[in-house]
Motif scaffolding. Structure first.
Motif, PDB file in Angstrom:
ATOM      1  N   GLU A  73      31.259  24.798  25.910  1.00 11.20           N
ATOM      2  CA  GLU A  73      32.435  23.940  25.905  1.00 11.20           C
ATOM      3  C   GLU A  73      32.945  23.824  27.334  1.00 11.20           C
ATOM      4  N   THR A  74      33.173  22.601  27.794  1.00  7.34           N
ATOM      5  CA  THR A  74      33.649  22.403  29.160  1.00  7.34           C
ATOM      6  C   THR A  74      35.083  22.903  29.287  1.00  7.34           C
ATOM      7  N   ARG A  75      35.461  23.252  30.534  1.00  9.60           N
ATOM      8  CA  ARG A  75      36.801  23.773  30.763  1.00  9.60           C
ATOM      9  C   ARG A  75      37.142  23.689  32.243  1.00  9.60           C
ATOM     10  N   CYS A  76      38.409  23.818  32.557  1.00 12.57           N
ATOM     11  CA  CYS A  76      38.837  23.928  33.947  1.00 12.57           C
ATOM     12  C   CYS A  76      38.667  25.376  34.417  1.00 12.57           C
ATOM     13  N   ASP A  77      38.558  25.540  35.723  1.00 11.39           N
ATOM     14  CA  ASP A  77      38.441  26.866  36.335  1.00 11.39           C
ATOM     15  C   ASP A  77      37.262  27.640  35.763  1.00 11.39           C
ATOM     16  N   SER A  78      36.158  26.921  35.540  1.00  8.88           N
ATOM     17  CA  SER A  78      35.030  27.502  34.807  1.00  8.88           C
ATOM     18  C   SER A  78      34.268  28.560  35.595  1.00  8.88           C
ATOM     19  N   TRP A  79      34.433  28.580  36.905  1.00 10.66           N
ATOM     20  CA  TRP A  79      33.695  29.565  37.708  1.00 10.66           C
ATOM     21  C   TRP A  79      34.321  30.950  37.600  1.00 10.66           C
ATOM     22  N   LEU A  80      35.553  31.030  37.113  1.00  7.71           N
ATOM     23  CA  LEU A  80      36.176  32.331  36.915  1.00  7.71           C
ATOM     24  C   LEU A  80      36.364  32.673  35.438  1.00  7.71           C
ATOM     25  N   SER A  81      36.838  31.708  34.655  1.00  7.60           N
ATOM     26  CA  SER A  81      37.181  32.021  33.271  1.00  7.60           C
ATOM     27  C   SER A  81      36.069  31.669  32.287  1.00  7.60           C
ATOM     28  N   THR A  95      35.934  53.386  33.741  1.00 10.84           N
ATOM     29  CA  THR A  95      36.741  52.779  32.684  1.00 10.84           C
ATOM     30  C   THR A  95      37.221  51.408  33.140  1.00 10.84           C
ATOM     31  N   ILE A  96      37.013  50.401  32.298  1.00  7.53           N
ATOM     32  CA  ILE A  96      37.400  49.023  32.620  1.00  7.53           C
ATOM     33  C   ILE A  96      38.480  48.569  31.644  1.00  7.53           C
ATOM     34  N   THR A  97      39.614  48.133  32.196  1.00  4.14           N
ATOM     35  CA  THR A  97      40.732  47.668  31.376  1.00  4.14           C
ATOM     36  C   THR A  97      41.054  46.225  31.743  1.00  4.14           C
ATOM     37  N   PRO A  98      40.898  45.285  30.821  1.00  2.00           N
ATOM     38  CA  PRO A  98      41.145  43.877  31.142  1.00  2.00           C
ATOM     39  C   PRO A  98      42.612  43.592  31.474  1.00  2.00           C
ATOM     40  N   ILE A  99      42.811  42.678  32.418  1.00  2.00           N
ATOM     41  CA  ILE A  99      44.122  42.102  32.720  1.00  2.00           C
ATOM     42  C   ILE A  99      44.053  40.660  32.233  1.00  2.00           C
ATOM     43  N   ARG A 100      44.837  40.332  31.240  1.00  2.00           N
ATOM     44  CA  ARG A 100      44.680  39.025  30.602  1.00  2.00           C
ATOM     45  C   ARG A 100      45.440  37.930  31.337  1.00  2.00           C
ATOM     46  N   TYR A 101      44.811  36.742  31.369  1.00  2.00           N
ATOM     47  CA  TYR A 101      45.465  35.547  31.872  1.00  2.00           C
ATOM     48  C   TYR A 101      46.673  35.192  31.012  1.00  2.00           C
ATOM     49  N   LEU A 102      47.465  34.241  31.486  1.00  2.00           N
ATOM     50  CA  LEU A 102      48.529  33.685  30.656  1.00  2.00           C
ATOM     51  C   LEU A 102      47.947  33.004  29.419  1.00  2.00           C
ATOM     52  N   THR A 103      46.681  32.619  29.479  1.00  2.00           N
ATOM     53  CA  THR A 103      46.016  32.006  28.320  1.00  2.00           C
ATOM     54  C   THR A 103      45.621  33.044  27.277  1.00  2.00           C
ATOM     55  N   GLY A 104      45.708  34.312  27.633  1.00  2.00           N
ATOM     56  CA  GLY A 104      45.287  35.384  26.731  1.00  2.00           C
ATOM     57  C   GLY A 104      43.856  35.837  26.937  1.00  2.00           C
ATOM     58  N   GLU A 105      43.120  35.148  27.791  1.00  2.00           N
ATOM     59  CA  GLU A 105      41.708  35.481  28.016  1.00  2.00           C
ATOM     60  C   GLU A 105      41.573  36.664  28.969  1.00  2.00           C
ATOM     61  N   PRO A 106      40.579  37.510  28.763  1.00  2.00           N
ATOM     62  CA  PRO A 106      40.283  38.552  29.747  1.00  2.00           C
ATOM     63  C   PRO A 106      39.465  37.967  30.896  1.00  2.00           C
ATOM     64  N   HIS A 107      39.801  38.322  32.081  1.00  2.00           N
ATOM     65  CA  HIS A 107      38.970  37.945  33.222  1.00  2.00           C
ATOM     66  C   HIS A 107      39.127  38.978  34.330  1.00  2.00           C
ATOM     67  N   PHE A 108      40.347  39.088  34.871  1.00  2.00           N
ATOM     68  CA  PHE A 108      40.608  40.151  35.843  1.00  2.00           C
ATOM     69  C   PHE A 108      40.593  41.493  35.129  1.00  2.00           C
ATOM     70  N   HIS A 117      46.502  28.640  34.743  1.00  3.80           N
ATOM     71  CA  HIS A 117      45.663  29.308  35.744  1.00  3.80           C
ATOM     72  C   HIS A 117      46.164  29.075  37.172  1.00  3.80           C
ATOM     73  N   ALA A 118      46.877  27.982  37.386  1.00  4.26           N
ATOM     74  CA  ALA A 118      47.233  27.548  38.741  1.00  4.26           C
ATOM     75  C   ALA A 118      47.961  28.590  39.581  1.00  4.26           C
ATOM     76  N   PRO A 119      48.875  29.402  39.031  1.00  5.95           N
ATOM     77  CA  PRO A 119      49.571  30.367  39.899  1.00  5.95           C
ATOM     78  C   PRO A 119      48.635  31.298  40.661  1.00  5.95           C
ATOM     79  N   GLY A 120      47.473  31.571  40.105  1.00  3.86           N
ATOM     80  CA  GLY A 120      46.545  32.493  40.759  1.00  3.86           C
ATOM     81  C   GLY A 120      45.673  31.869  41.832  1.00  3.86           C
ATOM     82  N   PHE A 121      45.634  30.538  41.906  1.00  5.59           N
ATOM     83  CA  PHE A 121      44.711  29.882  42.835  1.00  5.59           C
ATOM     84  C   PHE A 121      44.943  30.305  44.288  1.00  5.59           C
ATOM     85  N   THR A 122      46.218  30.407  44.681  1.00  4.89           N
ATOM     86  CA  THR A 122      46.538  30.719  46.077  1.00  4.89           C
ATOM     87  C   THR A 122      46.632  32.216  46.334  1.00  4.89           C
ATOM     88  N   ILE A 123      46.296  33.026  45.328  1.00  2.00           N
ATOM     89  CA  ILE A 123      46.317  34.487  45.494  1.00  2.00           C
ATOM     90  C   ILE A 123      44.902  35.041  45.548  1.00  2.00           C
TER      91      ILE A 123
END
Length: 380
Positions: free
Chosen positions: A33-41, A201-214, A355-361
């Motif tokens: 499924e296509t999406r924005c910010d696909s290289w990270l999320s 040990t790996i603990t996900p930090i979820r996006y505002l979308t609820g998805e794990p990535h960081f 996702h946009a708030p994280g772009f410049t960080i």
């Protein structure tokens, strides 16, 4: 800066069409499924395996390790099309973009022979371990430490904001191997750590979308064998800086929200909203300029030139541009953002806003990049 003006060859234009046909085919088949910010999320290991079967992971690397020895511009075309379509390439992204080039430059022959063929086959994914908890943007304030033992090192500490660590097999990690001295950039080394190993040990930090990535990644007495030290002990800071040119200058710094812009233009065309199209075309013109800058950096990288300053420029301007797209689109179209919507425009808008708030960080804050640019100007 004196960046070259790049003209794609006929063969490269044909390759672009090949990639587009491939992506359209798999979208129609429902592969992803296509999406924005696909290289990270957009982490999809199965799709990464399909990409590998095309010979498109590690495509610029030497043939002796399974690569195709294609040009950096060929890879740029491939990356650009993946991002423009919103294909899920996050699983193999960091291994392809950073880890492979790092190992080719600084790795031992054992490391190259062990890791590169696996990466190329889509069987081995890497995360990057730089930032640490409570350190902000000060990458050199490393407290994760390693103590020498027989046959290797014992690592203790933590990394944070580690992209896609939840799906990765290994992490290239910046670690303090010598006591902290007057210069905190010294005494740092890069280790390859097995993320499936004991004590990790790996603990996900979820996006505002609820998805794990960081992710937060914790190391509790993790053993790392000597053969997993990358390059020279104590040279980790300089080696890490070499990676950042690849991280900051690519099309991913200008195309994270392109699927939204493209779909918005299609919607405006259908409505014959000429005033809206005029505003959208201002974004297209800005994108074209940023793209030429990014392609110029890719060409200099291919030729082995120094690109730290133009790469910082691409990242600082490009990510601001990416943030601008959802802000303008939501004013041009009467669209409600909805992550669960079957309408692409609504889903893309929701993904972009969240996702946009994280772009410049991510990849270096704008403030850090402004400092790099200022120092470059002064040096001139």
């Amino acid at each position: 800066m004196n960046l070259p003006k790049v003209q794609f060859t006929e063969e490269q234009k044909q390759f672009r069409q090949e990639v587009r046909s491939f992506l359209k085919q798999h979208i129609e088949k429902g592969t992803f499924e296509t999406r924005c910010d696909s290289w990270l999320s957009g982490s999809n290991p199965d799709f990464s395996k399909i990409v590998a079967e095309q010979g498109w992971i590690g495509m610029t690397w030497p043939k002796q390790y399974g690569g195709k020895e294609r040009s950096t511009l060929d890879r740029y075309i491939l990356t650009e099309e993946f991002l423009a379509f919103g294909a899920p390439v996050a699983a193999h992204w960091f291994a392809d973009r950073q880890t492979g080039p790092l190992l080719l430059r600084f790795g031992t022959e054992y490391q190259k022979e062990f890791f590169l063929p696996k990466i190329i086959k889509g069987e081995c994914f890497f995360a990057i371990g730089l930032s640490e908890p409570n350190s902000g943007s000060d990458l050199a304030s490393v407290t994760t430490r390693a103590e020498k033992v027989e046959g290797g090192w014992i690592v203790n500490g933590a990394k944070t904001w580690s992209s896609n660590a939840q799906d990765s097999h290994y992490m290239v990690t910046l670690i303090r191997t010598e006591p902290l001295g007057e210069k905190k950039h010294e005494g740092l080394s890069q280790f390859i750590i097995d993320l499936k190993g004991e004590g990790v040990t790996i603990t996900p930090i979820r996006y505002l979308t609820g998805e794990p990535h960081f992710n937060d990644v914790f190391f509790d007495n993790v053993f790392v064998p000597d053969e997993m030290v990358v390059g020279t002990l104590g040279n980790g800071w300089k080696q890490g800086l070499a990676e950042l040119a690849f991280e900051r200058s690519g099309p991913e710094r200008i195309l994270s929200t392109f699927p939204l812009l493209n779909e918005a233009i299609e919607q405006l065309k259908k409505k014959r909203d000429y005033a809206g199209l005029e505003e959208a075309m201002k974004l297209v013109a800005e994108l074209w300029s940023l793209r030429n800058l990014s392609i110029g950096v890719a060409k200099v990288l291919e030729e082995g030139g120094e690109v730290n300053i133009p790469a910082a420029l691409v990242k600082s301007i490009g990510t601001k541009f990416e943030q601008k797209i959802p802000e303008i689109v939501r004013l041009l179209l009467d669209v409600y953002p909805d992550l669960q919507s079957e309408k692409e425009i609504e889903r893309y808008l929701a993904e972009s806003i969240l996702h946009a708030p994280g772009f410049t960080i991510r990849g270096g804050t704008s403030e850090v990049l402004y400092g790099i640019l200022a120092k470059g100007v002064i040096a001139q």
